[in-house]
Write an enzyme that holds these catalytic residues in place. Sequence first.
Site, short mmCIF file in Angstrom:
data_model
loop_
_atom_site.label_atom_id
_atom_site.label_comp_id
_atom_site.label_asym_id
_atom_site.label_seq_id
_atom_site.Cartn_x
_atom_site.Cartn_y
_atom_site.Cartn_z
N LYS A 134 0.84 -1.20 0.00
CA LYS A 134 0.00 0.00 0.00
C LYS A 134 0.87 1.25 0.00
O LYS A 134 0.65 2.18 -0.79
CB LYS A 134 -0.90 -0.03 1.23
CG LYS A 134 -2.15 0.81 1.11
CD LYS A 134 -2.99 0.72 2.39
CE LYS A 134 -3.77 -0.60 2.45
NZ LYS A 134 -4.39 -0.80 3.77
N ARG A 143 -3.11 3.21 8.51
CA ARG A 143 -3.42 2.08 7.64
C ARG A 143 -2.26 1.09 7.61
O ARG A 143 -1.14 1.46 7.28
CB ARG A 143 -3.69 2.56 6.21
CG ARG A 143 -4.54 3.80 6.15
CD ARG A 143 -4.61 4.38 4.75
NE ARG A 143 -5.26 3.48 3.80
CZ ARG A 143 -5.31 3.72 2.49
NH1 ARG A 143 -4.70 4.77 1.97
NH2 ARG A 143 -5.94 2.88 1.71
N GLY A 170 -6.46 -10.32 7.97
CA GLY A 170 -6.06 -10.85 9.27
C GLY A 170 -5.20 -9.87 10.03
O GLY A 170 -5.08 -9.92 11.24
N MET A 182 -4.17 -5.90 11.26
CA MET A 182 -4.99 -4.86 11.84
C MET A 182 -5.71 -4.05 10.76
O MET A 182 -5.17 -3.80 9.71
CB MET A 182 -4.12 -3.91 12.66
CG MET A 182 -4.94 -3.04 13.54
SD MET A 182 -4.05 -1.57 14.04
CE MET A 182 -4.36 -0.52 12.66
N ARG A 206 -3.93 -1.23 -6.65
CA ARG A 206 -3.13 -2.47 -6.68
C ARG A 206 -3.59 -3.29 -7.88
O ARG A 206 -4.68 -3.05 -8.42
CB ARG A 206 -3.32 -3.26 -5.39
CG ARG A 206 -4.76 -3.65 -5.14
CD ARG A 206 -4.94 -4.32 -3.80
NE ARG A 206 -6.33 -4.23 -3.39
CZ ARG A 206 -6.77 -4.40 -2.16
NH1 ARG A 206 -5.93 -4.64 -1.19
NH2 ARG A 206 -8.05 -4.32 -1.88
N HIS A 264 -4.17 -45.55 -11.87
CA HIS A 264 -4.68 -45.88 -13.20
C HIS A 264 -5.86 -44.98 -13.57
O HIS A 264 -5.91 -44.38 -14.64
CB HIS A 264 -5.10 -47.36 -13.23
CG HIS A 264 -5.68 -47.80 -14.54
ND1 HIS A 264 -7.03 -47.84 -14.77
CD2 HIS A 264 -5.08 -48.19 -15.69
CE1 HIS A 264 -7.25 -48.25 -16.01
NE2 HIS A 264 -6.07 -48.48 -16.59
N ARG A 301 4.76 -46.19 -27.96
CA ARG A 301 5.48 -47.02 -27.00
C ARG A 301 5.03 -48.46 -27.15
O ARG A 301 3.84 -48.77 -27.11
CB ARG A 301 5.21 -46.55 -25.57
CG ARG A 301 5.89 -47.46 -24.54
CD ARG A 301 5.63 -47.03 -23.13
NE ARG A 301 4.24 -47.24 -22.75
CZ ARG A 301 3.75 -46.85 -21.59
NH1 ARG A 301 4.51 -46.22 -20.71
NH2 ARG A 301 2.49 -47.06 -21.29
N SER A 323 13.16 -40.45 -24.64
CA SER A 323 12.05 -39.78 -23.98
C SER A 323 12.03 -40.26 -22.53
O SER A 323 12.15 -41.46 -22.26
CB SER A 323 10.73 -40.12 -24.68
OG SER A 323 9.67 -39.58 -23.94
N ASN A 377 7.09 -40.91 -14.44
CA ASN A 377 6.37 -41.64 -13.38
C ASN A 377 7.21 -42.79 -12.84
O ASN A 377 7.44 -42.90 -11.64
CB ASN A 377 5.05 -42.22 -13.92
CG ASN A 377 3.95 -41.17 -13.93
OD1 ASN A 377 4.07 -40.14 -13.27
ND2 ASN A 377 2.91 -41.44 -14.66
N CYS A 382 7.76 -37.60 -21.54
CA CYS A 382 6.35 -37.94 -21.58
C CYS A 382 6.00 -38.31 -20.14
O CYS A 382 6.87 -38.48 -19.31
CB CYS A 382 6.08 -39.10 -22.53
SG CYS A 382 7.03 -40.58 -22.18
N TYR A 405 11.16 -31.20 -26.00
CA TYR A 405 9.71 -31.07 -25.89
C TYR A 405 9.23 -31.71 -24.58
O TYR A 405 9.95 -32.47 -23.95
CB TYR A 405 8.99 -31.74 -27.07
CG TYR A 405 9.18 -33.23 -27.11
CD1 TYR A 405 8.34 -34.09 -26.39
CD2 TYR A 405 10.22 -33.80 -27.83
CE1 TYR A 405 8.54 -35.45 -26.39
CE2 TYR A 405 10.43 -35.16 -27.84
CZ TYR A 405 9.59 -35.99 -27.12
OH TYR A 405 9.78 -37.33 -27.09
#
Length: 871
Positions: free
Chosen positions: A22, A92, A101, A103, A336, A455, A617, A763, A767, A830, A850
């Site tokens: 501010k 302020r 939260g 003042m 703002r 899955h 794959r 690639s 996971n 991937c 990529y």
Amino acid sequence: MSKLIYAFNDENSSGKDLLGGKGANLAEMTRLGLPVPDGFTITTEACNAYLASGESLTSVLLEELSDAILSLETRTGKTFSDEDNLLLVSVRSGAKFSMPGMMDTVLNLGLNDENVEKLAAKTRDARFAYDCYRRLLQMFGEVVYGIHMSVFDTIFESYKEENKYELDTDIPADGLKEIVEKYKEVYLEETNKTFPESPIDQLTEAVEAVFKSWNNERARIYRDLHDIPHDLGTAVNIQEMVFGNSGDNSGTGVLFTRNPSTGEHKLYGEYLLNAQGEDVVAGIRTPQEIEVLNTQMPEVYEELVGITKNLENHYKDMQDIEFTIENGKLFILQTRNGKRTASAAVKIAYDMVQDGVISKEDAIMMVDPKSIDQLLHPQFDDEALETAERISEYGLPASPGASTGMVVFSTERAKELGEAGEKVILMRPETSPEDIEGMVVAEAIVTTHGGMTSHAAVVARGMGTCCVTAVSDLKIDGENGVATYANGVLKEGDIISVNGSTGKLYLGEITKKDQEQSTEFAEFMTWAKEISRMDVRMNAETSKDINAGFEFNASGIGLVRTEHMFFQEERLIGMRRFILAQNHAERVAALDTILEYQQSDFEEIFRLSGERPVIVRLLDPPLHEFLPHTENEINNVANQLGVTTELLKSYITNLNELNPMLGHRGCRLAITYPELYEMQTEAMLKSLIKLKKEGIETNLEIMIPLIVTAEEYKTLSDKIKARAESIEAEAGVKVNYTVGVMIETPRACLTAEEIAPLADFISFGTNDLTQLTFGFSRDDAGKFIGEYVDGALMETDPFQSLDINGVGQLVKMAVEKARAHNPNYKVGVCGELGGDPRSIQFFNDIGMSYVSCSPYRVPGAMLAAAQSVVK
Ligand code: ADP
Ligand code: MG
Ligand code: MG
């Protein structure tokens, strides 16, 4: 220590770190020459010093404060006691980040029994003067002495009621005087203290209260929730008052420079005449829409419009502005960057580029990639959600969307009802590849187990189907066809609504809001694509998904999972014959029955993709997934195959593995049974040849999964290439294909310099690589990973956002090893992390060619890829 206080017009002040958000913006607006009431800011450093010194105001600060007041008095020509030019101020709070939260604001500070009479005499308006005084008593009482606002409100409201006044503004001066007396009694009753009459005492007490509020519990909780450090401290702004409550030629209001929910380029806001501070939002009287000001005070309106343009051009963003009008003169009290919805964010960014205010790069940075989901999937109406009955408290938002339909507990029922045109929600403890047909017809998928990479989650995201997993407070009793939750029971056919964006389930149907993609969005996404260095591909195999991904401008397919090509009814028999086969010839014969199906599947994929690259794959899952599980199914399948139940069961037992994730799967299957990959290669090549004869060019990249050694890769790729060449020779046609490796084991990363030169591309499968690097099964980690993340033992769930320091380093090392012999070596990712913005930044930085993710995540990934470049 450096200066603790800066005047708004101080040339040397700067920065939100020191002045808070501010304060920095008030100083900035003052420098721009906007009508901002004069004032000064006490720095965050002063706050930290106060807190560190056991909460006492140092003499240095007190001295600077009295100097700052003196010079404010000089600049304004007002003092805290002058009867003609009385100075009143607001106090302020304002930290670096906007923080509810903390003042609240105190207005009209400086009034006391004497000053209120001076103000009344000077303005010839006792009503106004006492209205200011009673407001000061309320705000000061609440925020400095902690007296509950309701105590004041009760007095105020009962006074209005007793005297039959409808509006606050109906109460005359005498009435307000009476109220002021009652308020002062409240001080004594509630705190045993009197209201401090001295303006300087009021000021120092208010400043201390702001400092202290930095550490109140609400503020701490908020900071914890939003990852805001606890040591920033707050600044305090002391500002000359201007009065929106000094009659009908005055007022106060708030506005956004553009519509924050649609982005429409038109002022959006409200104001109230004869009002102060938060009256507008407090709902005391109904505020007017901002355009009405144009008829009530045309000159002020015109000036306001000019200022909003000025501020937007300066901050290069949509602004959220607070203003006050005092006797026809406009003042700006705050500005703002405004909060907005995802669709507003896109429209605003787009419009600002068209108007030449910002560059395309700036525009790209103005939209959060994670919010893009909101634009692609339907959403429930917010109001309807609030009144809807919740079924569960827990559940992971595995795939976004909003769906309503009837509950079914099995794939068969989902298929039957779905094919009959019903909308179904498939509800299972967890799903397996056998559920695929039910999942395809389902509006949404709900599982009580599994996590974000289960899955169900992976398949649902791929299909763009709404999905919620890990609903742990819902228990499915498959035998009796019911699911129980805290407040009741669901039976087949019950209607529920699933919110895949929040992970929550609701009873009954909930209305939805429209979700249409704008032309602005499409154009915005082309900028993202232009700017990003990496390509974004999709993980997809069905024509619906592939079309969706290309619609979103995916540059190719990064992963075609071929499992599903084995799972439909007729092919499953062939696959089961293959598993039961006794020798090579029998295996080849069994696979031959699948070949043609696969060839036509591939043909469809390659036809849709054309010259865009497609990674296929080869088969990955362990064989036991193809065999039946329940007694009933086993009997049926044995019949079908013409073998005894006992024989079939012995195969099932044989294939059963203690740890299937680490077992006979991926390329290990093809080391044992090369026929599998050879059949898949034949199917692919034959479809390529067919397309080529039709004049359609293609770009196939064949990928071998789960490789651990260079020798393994060489053996398999040689067999694949040999089969491909013989098919080409047979047809007398050459087609376009390369063979590469999926790196998803730590060993493959560690030996990438041996493997990469043998392959045409790499690639990364993130996971499995995460699973194997951590030694966490991704299907079970959901049970404990929450504790790691909540307990700050881990920053994020590594299955949702790349573990940069661990898995990320393996990937980086492998990329470097692969590029050592060829700097242009093609490497990609991937797997679902390819859609996560934080992971994308890392992949960009280490030079990935990529990333690839499910079709509906492509736009978000593309935006994140563009942002990685701009950052
Ligand atoms: P918040 O952070 O909650 O928005 P502010 O400090 O902006 O709190 O104050 C709330 C409101 O108080 C402002 O919007 C404005 O209407 C009023 N206000 C603050 N300072 C002044 C001032 N100097 N003169 C008049 N009104 C003020
Ligand atoms: Mg407030
Ligand atoms: Mg404000």
